[in-house]
Write an enzyme that holds these catalytic residues in place. Structure first.
Site, PDB file in Angstrom:
ATOM      1  N   HIS A 206       0.800  -1.228   0.000  1.00  0.00           N
ATOM      2  CA  HIS A 206       0.000   0.000   0.000  1.00  0.00           C
ATOM      3  C   HIS A 206       0.835   1.282   0.000  1.00  0.00           C
ATOM      4  CE1 HIS A 206       0.921   0.117   4.288  1.00  0.00           C
ATOM      5  NE2 HIS A 206       0.522   1.367   4.285  1.00  0.00           N
TER       6      HIS A 206
HETATM    7  C1  UD1 Z   1      -1.696   6.051   5.839  1.00  0.00           C
HETATM    8  C2  UD1 Z   1      -0.322   6.436   6.374  1.00  0.00           C
HETATM    9  C3  UD1 Z   1       0.605   5.228   6.299  1.00  0.00           C
HETATM   10  C4  UD1 Z   1       0.008   4.027   7.005  1.00  0.00           C
HETATM   11  C5  UD1 Z   1      -1.384   3.762   6.434  1.00  0.00           C
HETATM   12  C6  UD1 Z   1      -2.051   2.619   7.163  1.00  0.00           C
HETATM   13  C7  UD1 Z   1       0.187   8.816   5.893  1.00  0.00           C
HETATM   14  C8  UD1 Z   1       1.049   9.725   5.110  1.00  0.00           C
HETATM   15  N1  UD1 Z   1       0.295   7.497   5.588  1.00  0.00           N
HETATM   16  O1  UD1 Z   1      -1.514   5.713   4.481  1.00  0.00           O
HETATM   17  O2  UD1 Z   1       1.829   5.547   6.924  1.00  0.00           O
HETATM   18  O3  UD1 Z   1       0.828   2.897   6.782  1.00  0.00           O
HETATM   19  O4  UD1 Z   1      -2.183   4.939   6.586  1.00  0.00           O
HETATM   20  O5  UD1 Z   1      -3.181   2.202   6.472  1.00  0.00           O
HETATM   21  O6  UD1 Z   1      -0.533   9.250   6.761  1.00  0.00           O
HETATM   22  N2  UD1 Z   1      -8.801   5.733   1.389  1.00  0.00           N
HETATM   23  C9  UD1 Z   1     -10.085   5.242   1.324  1.00  0.00           C
HETATM   24  N3  UD1 Z   1     -10.739   5.029   2.505  1.00  0.00           N
HETATM   25  C10 UD1 Z   1     -10.178   5.274   3.715  1.00  0.00           C
HETATM   26  C11 UD1 Z   1      -8.872   5.786   3.763  1.00  0.00           C
HETATM   27  C12 UD1 Z   1      -8.202   6.000   2.587  1.00  0.00           C
HETATM   28  O7  UD1 Z   1     -10.636   5.006   0.270  1.00  0.00           O
HETATM   29  O8  UD1 Z   1     -10.844   5.031   4.748  1.00  0.00           O
HETATM   30  C13 UD1 Z   1      -8.059   5.935   0.121  1.00  0.00           C
HETATM   31  C14 UD1 Z   1      -8.199   7.319  -0.398  1.00  0.00           C
HETATM   32  O9  UD1 Z   1      -8.334   7.293  -1.769  1.00  0.00           O
HETATM   33  C15 UD1 Z   1      -6.867   7.964  -0.064  1.00  0.00           C
HETATM   34  C16 UD1 Z   1      -5.902   6.776  -0.092  1.00  0.00           C
HETATM   35  O10 UD1 Z   1      -6.694   5.656   0.318  1.00  0.00           O
HETATM   36  O11 UD1 Z   1      -6.543   8.955  -0.925  1.00  0.00           O
HETATM   37  C17 UD1 Z   1      -4.744   6.913   0.814  1.00  0.00           C
HETATM   38  O12 UD1 Z   1      -5.184   7.188   2.143  1.00  0.00           O
HETATM   39  P1  UD1 Z   1      -4.293   8.066   3.156  1.00  0.00           P
HETATM   40  O13 UD1 Z   1      -4.937   8.145   4.466  1.00  0.00           O
HETATM   41  O14 UD1 Z   1      -3.921   9.327   2.509  1.00  0.00           O
HETATM   42  O15 UD1 Z   1      -2.965   7.250   3.269  1.00  0.00           O
HETATM   43  P2  UD1 Z   1      -2.742   5.690   3.477  1.00  0.00           P
HETATM   44  O16 UD1 Z   1      -2.234   5.134   2.211  1.00  0.00           O
HETATM   45  O17 UD1 Z   1      -3.909   5.023   4.111  1.00  0.00           O
END
Ligand code: UD1
Length: 354
Positions: A206
């Site tokens: 991820h």
């Molecule tokens: C975040 C953390 C990462 C951690 C991970 C655990 C940062 C910079 N990164 O990454 O260190 O390992 O969480 O999971 O904070 N999205 C959804 N639903 C959700 C959440 C996210 O669809 O409930 C999608 C969205 O399109 C979003 C993407 O996932 O843009 C990334 O989510 P984001 O919270 O920005 O970062 P993670 O990749 O989850």
């Protein structure tokens, strides 16, 4: 009162064990959920399963570019912390996510001391958002809880040596507490899309470094496709988007994100882990599962020492390390101390803040 700021999946797991210890000592905690993770299977399922006290407030920031997401968090955190300034003695943050940095910065701006759990970790890779978040958070914090002696050393190199506590890793406490429950409650046959008796590799990808480029992700998937064993991949939403239009080899089976108990059960019954997650590297180690980490470096350097964890930054190294196991008899306890980390953290905070 302590204000704890959480936002992403791994933080809910870590907070569950620390919150329980704070409660035992009668320390009042006000939990703020930034809303960084908002899907039911990325957030709600963890709060329910781990019996975390409900957040006092959810700031519902949702997904956005890092700048916008952090800015929204800062604005809303400031608004929600401000009325409680006379009550909040400390803000507690975990790990290295955008919620960690926003929590620490909002508190520091308001003059509230910050305690950082998982302080001192470094990958020395400034292209990683997590590295930026953790370095800045450490420099905004006043109390530092490190998972190992290495974290203490890295903090010292940056001039931080006051109120630094080497307590071990709170995720070890979570595993000790929840593994028996996972074994009792979760049925593998309800999760795996193939015969639960078959040997399988657990895969998770991820990180931005592995999902931003379609070519990179496609080549990793292709390499995993040649490993000659079933592969089970519970997919994070970020990777779900990146996977669109990519063709999967037949041995790779996808599922949606798993709950914590489901993940523990699956990992505990897997043959090997291939991952770019931080937390899973340690969980694999504690469960004595060999791990291959799809990165050029890891913050959890101790897991590399006896080859239970091997780095595979590219597809060639993935193929070449896959057949090699750890050295026989080389396993030793890591990140665990006589006093569980969560207990030590609650005790120290109790001693400082009464
Ligand atoms: C975040 C953390 C990462 C951690 C991970 C655990 C940062 C910079 N990164 O990454 O260190 O390992 O969480 O999971 O904070 N999205 C959804 N639903 C959700 C959440 C996210 O669809 O409930 C999608 C969205 O399109 C979003 C993407 O996932 O843009 C990334 O989510 P984001 O919270 O920005 O970062 P993670 O990749 O989850």
């Amino acid at each position: 009162m302590i204000a704890t700021i959480l936002g992403a999946r791994p933080q809910f797991i870590k907070a569950a064990v620390v919150s329980a210890e704070l409660k035992k000592l009668g320390i009042e905690e006000y939990i703020i959920h930034t809303g960084q993770h908002y899907d039911a299977n990325m957030s709600e399922v963890f709060w329910k399963e781990l019996e975390l006290p409900s957040p006092a407030i959810n700031l519902n920031v949702g997904s956005a570019s890092p700048g916008k997401q952090i800015a929204l968090m800062l604005e809303r955190l400031e608004a929600y912390l401000m009325p409680f300034l006379d009550k909040i003695r400390l803000v507690l943050v975990y790990g290295d996510t955008n919620s960690t940095l926003a929590g620490a910065l909002a508190a520091a701006n308001l003059g509230i001391p910050v305690a950082h759990i998982e302080a001192g970790l470094r990958s020395f890779d400034k292209t990683m958002p997590e590295e930026i978040n953790r370095v800045l958070t450490d420099h905004l914090s006043r109390i530092f809880f490190c998972s190992s002696a290495q974290g203490v050393k890295w903090l010292k190199r940056e001039g931080i040596d006051d109120q630094v506590y080497e307590v071990g890793d709170v995720m070890a406490d979570a595993l000790t507490r929840y593994l028996p429950l996972a074994e009792e409650k979760i049925r593998l046959e309800n999760i795996l899309p193939f015969d639960a008796g078959e040997q399988f590799i657990l895969l998770t990808i991820h990180r931005q470094s592995n999902t931003m480029s379609k070519d990179r992700l496609a080549s990793l998937i292709e390499a995993v496709g040649t490993l000659g064993m079933r592969v089970f991949w519970p997919v994070h939403p970020r990777s779900q988007q990146a996977l669109k239009d990519l063709k999967l080899p037949n041995n790779i089976h996808l599922a949606g994100p798993l709950s914590y108990l489901e993940m523990l059960k699956v990992l505990n019954h897997s043959y090997k882990l291939i991952t770019d997650s931080g937390g899973l590297q340690k969980e694999a180690y504690w469960l004595k599962k060999p791990c291959i980490t799809l990165r050029t470096e890891t913050e959890w350097v101790e897991t590399l020492e006896n080859k239970w964890n091997r780095l595979a930054p590219d597809t060639e190294s993935l193929r070449s390390v896959f057949g090699h196991g750890p050295e026989a008899g080389s396993w030793k306890p890591l990140y665990t101390y006589a006093e569980p980390a969560s207990k030590a953290i609650a005790r120290i905070l109790g001693e400082i803040y009464g």
